[in-house]
Design a protein around this motif. Structure first.
Motif, mmCIF file in Angstrom:
data_model
loop_
_atom_site.group_PDB
_atom_site.id
_atom_site.type_symbol
_atom_site.label_atom_id
_atom_site.label_comp_id
_atom_site.label_asym_id
_atom_site.label_seq_id
_atom_site.Cartn_x
_atom_site.Cartn_y
_atom_site.Cartn_z
ATOM 1 N N ARG A 277 28.608 18.039 49.269
ATOM 2 C CA ARG A 277 29.314 19.021 48.491
ATOM 3 C C ARG A 277 29.608 20.311 49.266
ATOM 4 O O ARG A 277 30.902 20.922 49.397
ATOM 5 N N GLU A 281 33.369 21.668 49.742
ATOM 6 C CA GLU A 281 33.613 23.238 49.424
ATOM 7 C C GLU A 281 34.286 24.001 50.215
ATOM 8 O O GLU A 281 35.096 24.888 50.100
ATOM 9 N N PRO A 286 39.892 23.164 49.551
ATOM 10 C CA PRO A 286 38.637 22.534 49.147
ATOM 11 C C PRO A 286 39.030 21.066 48.811
ATOM 12 O O PRO A 286 40.245 20.784 48.202
ATOM 13 N N ARG A 328 39.352 19.011 43.128
ATOM 14 C CA ARG A 328 39.483 20.443 43.949
ATOM 15 C C ARG A 328 41.027 20.350 44.384
ATOM 16 O O ARG A 328 41.891 20.139 43.406
#
Length: 348
Positions: A277, A281, A286, A328
């Motif tokens: 993750r 991110e 992203p 994202r």
């Protein structure tokens, strides 16, 4: 009171007492009992060592990592960190040992001289000789990953086949008609590395389900390899509009290769991945990805190993995680007309 006095009263050498306390070498049961009787009589408590002696354990677990010459990926580092933290919370030490290439002796030492109570294995192949060796040694162990014949071992793993399948479906639903799967290094793939082969399985199923074209390429675990890999892909497949990958270490190079070609993510080209993750991110933009819960997996691996140590006759446990795909900013509808690429010589 010290080890020398214990050794004198028990009629053994200082090194024998040390080995009995640390578990680094085997000590005869009768000798161990005699040493423990002296310790009980004298009230000697060398931190956790006396407790380990009473329990007949070292209170140390082994963590077998990829070869030391390799740079660990962010995900692998998260596994290591979470195993160490989780072990500390239950008063266990962690002995880290590389395996593979020239490190077979290190792995053998780990399991052959009673240095640890159990082992956590990383980077498992479909057919893994380390698994067979641990089974033959009768040492409790757990895999972060699993073999093809996994019924006799406990493990926790990510559903790479299912997650790559979902990533490709997502790209197909956005209109992408040719997609590439970038996996791990050629050496790992050739050695039967489980995630790479399971990712291929999911990739091929998704291509068939959506009726689209695809190409799979192995790639080294570094930015340079990612750049070279995708540069070659774009040259050999000019209609390629998307990549999905399980190789997070190669992603910065993938991005540079796309920039070299004058392709902007996500408007000209889409990226998806199975990755940690934090990595997803922090990527720019992203990253649309299946977020691997590496910290949770390391913690759960320690819990599974403690179960195996305390209940060796219990049935093996299998935990297959399928995290959702986090949408994202790295994916978009396939471009209708591909923007002309900028070649290294500046010609468009």
């Amino acid at each position: 009171m010290n080890i020398g006095e214990i050794a004198r009263r028990a009629g053994v050498s200082r090194s024998t007492v040390s080995y009995a306390l640390s578990g680094k070498r085997p000590v005869a049961t009768s000798t161990r009992r005699r040493i423990q009787d002296v310790i009980d009589e004298l009230g000697y408590r060398p931190n956790a060592a006396a407790r380990a002696l009473k329990e007949g354990r070292t209170r140390t677990i082994g963590l077998v990592i990829p070869p030391a010459g390799n740079r660990l990926t962010h995900m692998q580092l998260d596994f290591v960190a979470s195993v160490v933290d989780a072990a500390a919370r239950v008063d266990l030490d962690v002995l880290v040992s590389p395996s593979g290439r020239d490190h077979d002796r290190s792995f053998e030492r780990l399991i052959s001289v009673s240095r640890v109570d159990g082992v956590i294995l990383m980077e498992i192949s479909l057919e893994d000789s380390r698994v067979r060796r641990l089974q033959d040694a009768g040492l409790p162990f757990v895999g972060i990953g699993h073999t093809a014949g996994d019924q006799e071992m406990s493990w926790i793993d990510v559903d790479y086949a299912g997650l790559v399948r979902h990533c490709v479906r997502h790209l197909a639903d956005l209109g992408h008609r040719r997609v590439a799967l970038v996996t791990r290094s050629p050496e790992l793939v050739a050695a039967g590395y489980g995630p790479a082969h399971r990712a291929r399985e999911g990739f091929e199923k998704a291509l068939a389900e959506r009726g689209i074209d695809g190409v799979e390429v192995p790639c080294g675990d570094d930015a340079r390899s990612g750049r070279e890999c995708v540069t070659a892909l774009l040259e050999s497949h000019p209609d390629l509009t998307a990549v999905t990958t399980i190789n997070e270490a190669a992603l910065p190079g993938v991005q540079r290769a796309l920039a070299d070609a004058g392709l902007e993510v996500p408007y000209d080209f889409s990226l998806t991945a199975v990755a940690g993750r934090t990595w997803a991110e922090d990527f720019h933009p992203p990253l649309t990805a299946a977020d691997v819960p590496a910290l949770e997996m390391g913690e759960k691996a320690v819990s599974l190993l403690v179960e195996r140590i305390t209940t060796p006759d219990g049935p093996p446990r299998h935990i297959l995680l399928a995290p959702s795909i986090s949408l994202r900013s790295s994916t978009a509808a396939a471009p209708v007309g591909r923007r002309a690429r900028t070649h290294p010589n500046g010609v468009r």
